[in-house]
Design an enzyme around this catalytic site. Structure first.
Site, PDB file in Angstrom:
ATOM      1  N   HIS A 134      77.289  42.277 -40.657  1.00 34.97           N
ATOM      2  CA  HIS A 134      78.691  42.305 -40.174  1.00 34.97           C
ATOM      3  C   HIS A 134      79.168  43.749 -40.876  1.00 34.97           C
ATOM      4  CE1 HIS A 134      79.307  41.295 -44.351  1.00 34.97           C
ATOM      5  NE2 HIS A 134      78.509  40.428 -44.565  1.00 34.97           N
TER       6      HIS A 134
ATOM      7  N   CYS B 285      60.502  64.296 -46.412  1.00 34.44           N
ATOM      8  CA  CYS B 285      61.773  64.163 -46.948  1.00 34.44           C
ATOM      9  C   CYS B 285      62.252  63.219 -47.965  1.00 34.44           C
ATOM     10  CB  CYS B 285      62.670  64.146 -45.442  1.00 34.44           C
ATOM     11  SG  CYS B 285      62.113  65.285 -44.451  1.00 34.44           S
TER      12      CYS B 285
ATOM     13  N   ASP C 280      55.896  82.968 -38.620  1.00 32.06           N
ATOM     14  CA  ASP C 280      55.326  81.971 -39.149  1.00 32.06           C
ATOM     15  C   ASP C 280      53.923  82.754 -39.738  1.00 32.06           C
ATOM     16  OD1 ASP C 280      55.369  78.521 -38.876  1.00 32.06           O
ATOM     17  OD2 ASP C 280      53.579  79.543 -39.614  1.00 32.06           O
TER      18      ASP C 280
ATOM     19  N   THR D 189      65.409  71.446 -47.547  1.00 35.85           N
ATOM     20  CA  THR D 189      66.132  70.749 -48.587  1.00 35.85           C
ATOM     21  C   THR D 189      65.431  71.042 -49.900  1.00 35.85           C
ATOM     22  OG1 THR D 189      66.197  68.949 -46.787  1.00 35.85           O
ATOM     23  CG2 THR D 189      66.573  68.309 -49.260  1.00 35.85           C
TER      24      THR D 189
ATOM     25  N   ARG E 201      69.094  68.296 -40.371  1.00 43.33           N
ATOM     26  CA  ARG E 201      69.536  66.831 -40.555  1.00 43.33           C
ATOM     27  C   ARG E 201      68.691  66.455 -39.523  1.00 43.33           C
ATOM     28  NH1 ARG E 201      75.610  66.392 -41.650  1.00 43.33           N
ATOM     29  NH2 ARG E 201      75.646  65.876 -43.766  1.00 43.33           N
TER      30      ARG E 201
ATOM     31  N   ARG F  44      69.235  56.698 -48.109  1.00 35.19           N
ATOM     32  CA  ARG F  44      68.009  56.100 -47.470  1.00 35.19           C
ATOM     33  C   ARG F  44      67.025  55.338 -48.352  1.00 35.19           C
ATOM     34  NH1 ARG F  44      68.669  54.573 -42.287  1.00 35.19           N
ATOM     35  NH2 ARG F  44      66.411  54.882 -41.884  1.00 35.19           N
TER      36      ARG F  44
ATOM     37  N   ARG G  58      49.275  79.342 -34.606  1.00 35.63           N
ATOM     38  CA  ARG G  58      50.623  78.450 -34.162  1.00 35.63           C
ATOM     39  C   ARG G  58      51.436  79.619 -33.299  1.00 35.63           C
ATOM     40  NH1 ARG G  58      52.258  73.744 -35.624  1.00 35.63           N
ATOM     41  NH2 ARG G  58      54.371  73.201 -35.613  1.00 35.63           N
TER      42      ARG G  58
ATOM     43  N   LYS H 270      72.883  66.962 -48.943  1.00 35.19           N
ATOM     44  CA  LYS H 270      71.571  66.619 -48.253  1.00 35.19           C
ATOM     45  C   LYS H 270      70.521  65.817 -48.973  1.00 35.19           C
ATOM     46  CE  LYS H 270      68.467  66.085 -45.386  1.00 35.19           C
ATOM     47  NZ  LYS H 270      67.186  66.972 -44.969  1.00 35.19           N
TER      48      LYS H 270
END
Ligand SMILES: NC(=O)c1ccc[n+]([C@@H]2O[C@H](COP(=O)([O-])OP(=O)(O)OC[C@H]3O[C@@H](n4cnc5c(N)ncnc54)[C@H](O)[C@@H]3O)[C@@H](O)[C@H]2O)c1
Length: 388
Positions: A244, A260, A30, A121, A155, A214, A35, A207
């Site tokens: 249903h 995303c 990184d 992605t 994912r 969504r 971090r 993807k």
């Protein structure tokens, strides 16, 4: 075999430790020195990720080492996973600068026989285009022959990442047969349900399609919500009643945020707009528009409710609760709460912000006025807009 993971963010860090947990030695790369130091000191930068701290404590310093020295990290490993963000700019065009710089580093350390897998992605064609070109240029090696290149989209969902990597189905597509097979062989050792698809392009499209699915389904829920509101019908009652095997309406809200879902439809919209094939992307574009415009609907509803409090509207303290794009995740990327606040401010309302994950100082750094919800006349909870 040793594995490198480039990008130790919300997606990359849990993956790196899932791999270490399966027995591999992992080098995490990184550019963020703080971090890297934090992780090497066995601290968890993503507290909202259950199970991650335990893995960091167990493997950091032995099976896992984080570094900012990317080139040496790549030289000392043979299988490379890259999972850095890809943002869109103000014009909704992808900004490849992070991806480019990450792959320049990978390319500089690449050796014959290595395998490279991209998880971010990306627009269709990126792996076998931009990524391949950078790697070949930096390494002087040929993709698919001297080194192998594949695409395997993450994912995950922050808060569930470790179980997702361990249990959720995963796909891989290689730029040629051998690249896909080489990547699959290793992924099979740390993911339980991996399958190979025809090629990297198919995997990229799978993807993006999940994101568009969504987004347009949330847009449908939001549109139905507005219609129910107009008729005085309880949306949740309608949603339950309509459930249903052939119908499952999603929840309505203030729009869609995060790295995303609001980003991926633009990968397709840009592509087909540039080809002048606008009829290929009408639904994706409308979905984006409906979701983004939900803040206008809610701003109007909030003001309507405020007017009923019996005070002049400019004397009413309104609190917008919930700044992150999703409850429980400390991330404001593409959040709709802040645009909602800006919208209300533009309408002359006195607006304050509150989020249990952010301190007063952090909220004020975002150029927002902080207030405890109890001190306000009207509270709008962005994670539960239906309570208004
Ligand atoms: N967070 C999620 O819930 C989630 C869910 C699904 C998909 N994703 C995807 O995962 C990808 C990564 O997102 P994230 O949430 O991990 O991002 P993030 O912002 O949490 O982390 C990205 C990390 O990459 C590092 N980085 C930036 N440039 C680098 C470089 N050149 N070399 C090495 N490291 C570099 C940053 O310092 C940071 O630590 C995104 O493309 C997103 O589409 C994330």
């Amino acid at each position: 075999m040793k594995i490198s993971v480039t990008g130790l963010g919300k997606a990359g860090l849990p993956l790196a430790f899932v791999i270490a947990d399966s027995g591999f030695e992992v080098i995490g790369i990184d550019i963020d020195e703080k971090r890297v130091e934090l992780i090497n000191n066995k601290k968890n930068p993503i507290p909202e990720e259950p199970g991650l701290l335990e893995l960091i404590k167990k493997y950091s310093g032995n099976k896992f080492i984080a570094t900012t020295d990317g080139i040496n990290g790549i030289k000392n490993t043979q299988f490379h996973i890259v999972i850095v963000p890809l943002f869109i700019d103000k014009n909704n065009k992808p900004d490849f600068s992070i991806l480019r710089s990450a792959f320049e580093t990978v390319g500089k350390g690449l050796k014959k026989g290595d395998v490279v897998v991209l998880e971010t992605t990306v627009p269709v064609g990126t792996t076998n285009g931009l990524v391949r070109n950078i790697l070949e240029k930096e390494s002087n090696l040929k993709a698919g022959e001297d080194f192998y290149l594949a695409y395997s989209p993450e994912r995950i969902m922050t808060g569930y990442s470790i179980s997702r990597y361990k249990e959720f189905p995963k796909i891989i597509g290689g730029i040629n047969k051998i690249s896909g097979e080489k990547a699959l062989e290793v992924y099979n050792k740390f993911c339980s349900k991996v399958s190979l698809v025809s090629n990297e392009k198919t995997a990229e499209m799978i993807k993006i399609s999940e994101g568009v699915y969504r987004d347009v389904n949330i847009a449908l829920a939001n549109e139905l919500f507005k219609q129910c509101d107009y008729f005085g019908i309880d949306f949740e009652e309608m949603r339950e009643g309509a459930k249903h095997p052939f119908c499952n309406i999603l929840k309505a809200g203030i729009g869609v945020g995060g790295h995303c879902i609001p980003v991926y439809p633009w990968f397709l919209i840009n592509e087909f707009e540039s080809l002048n094939k606008r009829d290929f992307i009408e639904l994706s574009k409308t979905g984006r528009k409906i979701n983004d415009k939900m803040i206008d609907f809610w701003a109007e509803k909030i003001i309507e409710k405020a007017k009923k409090l019996g005070k002049p509207i400019n004397e009413i303290k309104i609190c917008i609760k919930g700044l992150s794009y999703r409850k429980g995740v400390k991330e404001t990327a593409y959040t709709r709460s802040i645009p909602l606040i800006r919208k209300l401010e533009s309408l002359g309302v006195d607006v304050y912000a509150y989020d249990e994950l952010y301190s007063k100082e952090e909220i004020e750094k975002m150029n927002l006025k902080y207030s405890n919800p109890e001190e306000c006349d009207l509270v709008f909870d962005c994670f539960n807009s239906l309570s208004l």
